[in-house]
Design a protein around this motif. Structure first.
Motif, mmCIF file in Angstrom:
data_model
loop_
_atom_site.group_PDB
_atom_site.id
_atom_site.type_symbol
_atom_site.label_atom_id
_atom_site.label_comp_id
_atom_site.label_asym_id
_atom_site.label_seq_id
_atom_site.Cartn_x
_atom_site.Cartn_y
_atom_site.Cartn_z
ATOM 1 N N GLN A 1 0.833 -1.192 0.000
ATOM 2 C CA GLN A 1 0.000 0.000 0.000
ATOM 3 C C GLN A 1 0.876 1.253 0.000
ATOM 4 N N THR A 2 0.322 2.334 -0.519
ATOM 5 C CA THR A 2 1.080 3.582 -0.617
ATOM 6 C C THR A 2 0.336 4.713 0.092
ATOM 7 N N ALA A 3 0.983 5.842 0.214
ATOM 8 C CA ALA A 3 0.430 6.993 0.926
ATOM 9 C C ALA A 3 -0.263 8.003 0.014
ATOM 10 N N GLU A 4 -0.427 7.706 -1.255
ATOM 11 C CA GLU A 4 -0.992 8.680 -2.184
ATOM 12 C C GLU A 4 -2.394 9.149 -1.776
ATOM 13 N N ARG A 5 -3.246 8.220 -1.358
ATOM 14 C CA ARG A 5 -4.610 8.605 -0.957
ATOM 15 C C ARG A 5 -4.581 9.501 0.274
ATOM 16 N N MET A 6 -3.681 9.218 1.202
ATOM 17 C CA MET A 6 -3.575 10.032 2.409
ATOM 18 C C MET A 6 -3.061 11.432 2.061
ATOM 19 N N ALA A 7 -2.080 11.511 1.184
ATOM 20 C CA ALA A 7 -1.548 12.808 0.754
ATOM 21 C C ALA A 7 -2.632 13.611 0.039
ATOM 22 N N ALA A 8 -3.391 12.962 -0.826
ATOM 23 C CA ALA A 8 -4.461 13.653 -1.557
ATOM 24 C C ALA A 8 -5.534 14.163 -0.599
ATOM 25 N N PHE A 9 -5.840 13.394 0.439
ATOM 26 C CA PHE A 9 -6.844 13.812 1.422
ATOM 27 C C PHE A 9 -6.406 15.098 2.115
ATOM 28 N N VAL A 10 -5.165 15.128 2.604
ATOM 29 C CA VAL A 10 -4.656 16.323 3.289
ATOM 30 C C VAL A 10 -4.616 17.498 2.318
ATOM 31 N N ASP A 11 -4.159 17.259 1.097
ATOM 32 C CA ASP A 11 -4.084 18.331 0.102
ATOM 33 C C ASP A 11 -5.464 18.890 -0.226
ATOM 34 N N ALA A 12 -6.473 18.045 -0.263
ATOM 35 C CA ALA A 12 -7.831 18.490 -0.602
ATOM 36 C C ALA A 12 -8.398 19.432 0.453
ATOM 37 N N LEU A 13 -7.927 19.323 1.678
ATOM 38 C CA LEU A 13 -8.397 20.231 2.728
ATOM 39 C C LEU A 13 -7.869 21.640 2.511
ATOM 40 N N ASP A 14 -6.746 21.739 1.813
ATOM 41 C CA ASP A 14 -6.179 23.025 1.402
ATOM 42 C C ASP A 14 -6.132 24.044 2.546
ATOM 43 N N SER A 15 -5.540 23.628 3.660
ATOM 44 C CA SER A 15 -5.449 24.506 4.824
ATOM 45 C C SER A 15 -4.047 24.467 5.401
ATOM 46 N N PRO A 16 -3.495 25.632 5.722
ATOM 47 C CA PRO A 16 -2.187 25.650 6.376
ATOM 48 C C PRO A 16 -2.255 25.114 7.812
ATOM 49 N N TRP A 17 -3.445 24.912 8.315
ATOM 50 C CA TRP A 17 -3.654 24.447 9.688
ATOM 51 C C TRP A 17 -3.804 22.931 9.776
ATOM 52 N N VAL A 18 -3.789 22.251 8.653
ATOM 53 C CA VAL A 18 -4.012 20.808 8.660
ATOM 54 C C VAL A 18 -2.774 20.069 8.168
ATOM 55 N N GLY A 19 -2.345 19.116 8.974
ATOM 56 C CA GLY A 19 -1.251 18.230 8.600
ATOM 57 C C GLY A 19 -1.620 16.846 9.092
ATOM 58 N N MET A 20 -0.630 15.997 9.248
ATOM 59 C CA MET A 20 -0.949 14.659 9.711
ATOM 60 C C MET A 20 0.122 14.116 10.639
ATOM 61 N N GLN A 21 -0.296 13.172 11.437
ATOM 62 C CA GLN A 21 0.617 12.420 12.283
ATOM 63 C C GLN A 21 0.993 11.161 11.513
ATOM 64 N N PHE A 22 2.268 10.823 11.544
ATOM 65 C CA PHE A 22 2.706 9.583 10.920
ATOM 66 C C PHE A 22 3.399 8.737 11.968
ATOM 67 N N ASP A 23 2.982 7.495 12.078
ATOM 68 C CA ASP A 23 3.542 6.569 13.046
ATOM 69 C C ASP A 23 4.313 5.483 12.294
ATOM 70 N N ILE A 24 5.615 5.497 12.435
ATOM 71 C CA ILE A 24 6.482 4.582 11.698
ATOM 72 C C ILE A 24 6.123 3.121 11.973
ATOM 73 N N GLY A 25 5.999 2.751 13.233
ATOM 74 C CA GLY A 25 5.705 1.367 13.586
ATOM 75 C C GLY A 25 4.341 0.902 13.095
ATOM 76 N N ASN A 26 3.349 1.783 13.172
ATOM 77 C CA ASN A 26 2.006 1.399 12.734
ATOM 78 C C ASN A 26 1.935 1.125 11.242
ATOM 79 N N HIS A 27 2.828 1.707 10.454
ATOM 80 C CA HIS A 27 2.733 1.565 9.005
ATOM 81 C C HIS A 27 3.616 0.474 8.419
ATOM 82 N N VAL A 28 4.426 -0.173 9.247
ATOM 83 C CA VAL A 28 5.299 -1.252 8.756
ATOM 84 C C VAL A 28 4.486 -2.320 8.036
ATOM 85 N N LYS A 29 3.307 -2.638 8.551
ATOM 86 C CA LYS A 29 2.524 -3.722 7.954
ATOM 87 C C LYS A 29 1.788 -3.330 6.680
#
Length: 89
Positions: free
Chosen positions: A11-39
């Protein structure tokens, strides 16, 4: 969110990146958890795709056979993760 919990490690992060980009806000970002995404896919790839969108980083490791573990004892490729973090600044 935006990935299949029962899916494979390709799986890739493209959908997650597009979601954040669609909000188009300087106030919105995301948390990324390295261990949670290994799988779901290589964390370094996700880090590169998400780039500046990451505003909080959780650092832990995960073993595909065994679950959460000490950093370095799991399946995260830490040299690749460190390089990806350096690449995105």
């Amino acid at each position: 969110m935006l990935y299949d919990h029962d899916g494979g490690r390709d799986q890739t992060a493209e959908r997650m990146a597009a979601f954040v980009d669609a909000l188009d806000s300087p106030w919105v970002g995301m948390q990324f958890d390295i261990g949670n995404h290994v799988k779901y896919g290589p964390p370094a790839d996700w880090i590169r795709t998400l780039g500046k969108r990451i505003v909080k980083l959780d650092v832990k490791d995960f073993a595909l056979k065994g679950g959460f573990c000490k950093i370095g004892d799991g399946d995260a490729d830490w040299p690749a993760v460190r390089k990806a973090l350096k690449d995105i600044g």
